[in-house]
Design a protein around this motif. Structure first.
Motif, PDB file in Angstrom:
ATOM      1  N   LYS A  29       0.254  -1.248   0.113  1.00 29.35           N
ATOM      2  CA  LYS A  29       0.033   0.105   0.085  1.00 29.35           C
ATOM      3  C   LYS A  29       0.521   1.274  -0.070  1.00 29.35           C
ATOM      4  N   PHE A  30       1.889   1.169   0.246  1.00 29.36           N
ATOM      5  CA  PHE A  30       3.022   2.611   0.135  1.00 29.36           C
ATOM      6  C   PHE A  30       3.332   2.419  -1.130  1.00 29.36           C
ATOM      7  N   GLY A  31       3.714   1.970  -2.069  1.00 25.16           N
ATOM      8  CA  GLY A  31       3.610   2.515  -3.540  1.00 25.16           C
ATOM      9  C   GLY A  31       5.150   1.798  -4.022  1.00 25.16           C
ATOM     10  N   TYR A  32       5.176   1.768  -5.541  1.00 23.71           N
ATOM     11  CA  TYR A  32       6.382   1.480  -5.604  1.00 23.71           C
ATOM     12  C   TYR A  32       7.756   2.375  -5.042  1.00 23.71           C
ATOM     13  N   LEU A  33       7.937   2.434  -3.997  1.00 25.38           N
ATOM     14  CA  LEU A  33       8.781   3.717  -3.550  1.00 25.38           C
ATOM     15  C   LEU A  33       9.536   2.550  -2.432  1.00 25.38           C
TER      16      LEU A  33
END
Lengths: 164, 204
Positions: free
Chosen positions: B89-93
């Motif tokens: 749920k954080f993203g591609y980070l």
């Protein structure tokens, strides 16, 4: 003699008056030196206070509200178990913003930072046969590997996506 | 004439004495201190920070200025780091870094000669930067929120220059991350941090 005495008397009074005057000015000047000393002490402390206050106003900066998170949730119907081994992505302009793996049940969540533009739910090898959602404007791309989502849509639920 | 000048003298003198007393106490209360610290920050509640990271750890420096009686103002800067626990749920980070400023007003209580307790209320600002995993720059988010806390201060030398400070704080995190679903927007914008700090304080 009397005249001299009288003179000295008036001189005495004048002298006494002069003495009070001198004392008075001495007091004033002491007052000033004391103030100078106080100012010296304050000179060190007042800039310290101002430094802190200055930093306070320097730091106050607000976000503009143009940053979003695109949030896509749903469920895949798949037949090949290999489907679970490949990551799925959200892509804006060839830039990946989210990545995850679908669970065994086929359910998935994708979320990533998003500003603007059309973006897509991208699969690697498996082609999409059909999908169902309440969100308008979604369509399967020409290579069948992705679903395009309209600009400005940040919350999508796919009830079902069937892959070949 | 002499009576008048004596009266005048007396008036000046009394003003001088009273002003001296006031000024003296005002500046006597002004004290400053500086404290390098380490911190651990736990996200609480239902939000992406809680789900994506287990905790933030960081180091920084703070300054305090006692202004009047036992009241004063202070500022703390902390550089935080965190490891990604679950990036769904954080993203591609990648792992984020965070710049955090705390601005606060404090009140100091003297418990014994060596032991003090400080209550703190203030405002915190956050800027979290996370690199995109494909090296295409950094994503920056965060804003600010209220902060409340308390510090336990123990003096370690006879002169009272050096102190050890243990602090706990509650920080409210507010960002402005938008989403069509208000629940999701809140999930990415609002959080609560429980903050523990250990510091070495030097008074001067």
């Amino acid at each position: 003699m009397k005249a001299i005495n009288a003179k000295s008397d008036s001189e005495k009074i004048r002298n006494r008056y002069l003495l009070t005057k001198i004392l008075f000015f001495k007091k004033i000047s002491f007052n000033f030196t004391f103030l100078n000393y106080e100012l010296l002490k304050l000179n060190f402390k007042i800039p310290a206070i101002f430094c802190v206050l200055f930093l306070l106003f320097l730091q106050c900066k607000d976000d503009d509200a143009s940053i979003f998170r695109a949030y896509v949730e749903g469920k895949f119907t798949y037949s090949d178990g290999k489907f679970l081994e490949q990551p799925i992505h959200l892509v804006v302009d060839k830039k990946i913003i989210a990545a995850s793996f679908p669970k065994e049940s086929g359910s998935f969540v994708l979320a990533g930072p998003y500003e603007k533009g059309i973006y897509r739910l991208q699969l690697k090898d498996f082609k999409i046969q059909s999908f169902s959602t309440d969100t308008k404007g979604c369509k399967i791309s020409s290579d069948s590997l992705s679903i395009e989502i309209l600009d400005g849509v940040t919350y999508v639920i796919f009830n079902n996506i069937t892959v070949k | 004439m002499i009576k008048k000048s004596i009266l005048f003298f007396f008036v000046i003198f009394s003003i001088f004495v009273s002003s001296q007393r006031r000024k003296q106490s005002w500046t006597d209360d002004v004290r400053s201190s500086i404290d390098p610290h380490v911190k651990i920050m736990l996200p609480l509640g239902d939000n992406f920070l809680k789900d994506s990271f287990s905790y933030f750890y960081g180091f920084g420096i703070g300054g305090n200025l006692n202004l009047y009686k036992n009241f004063g103002i202070g500022v703390e800067y902390t550089y935080f780091l965190a490891n990604v626990k679950n990036g769904d749920k954080f993203g591609y980070l990648g792992a984020p870094s965070m710049n955090n400023f705390d601005w606060y007003v404090f009140h100091k209580n003297k418990i014994t000669e060596e032991f003090f307790v400080e209550e703190i209320a203030g405002y915190s600002t956050y800027r979290m930067k996370s690199p995109y995993l494909d090296n295409s720059g950094k994503f920056s988010e965060g804003n600010g929120g209220l902060t409340f806390g308390a510090k336990a201060i123990y003096t370690i030398d006879n002169e009272g220059f050096q102190q050890v400070v243990f602090g706990t704080k509650l920080n409210f995190y507010n960002a402005r991350i938008g989403n069509q679903n208000p629940d999701i927007a809140d999930y990415y914008s609002k959080a609560l941090f429980l903050n523990f700090s250990l510091a070495y304080r030097y008074n001067f």
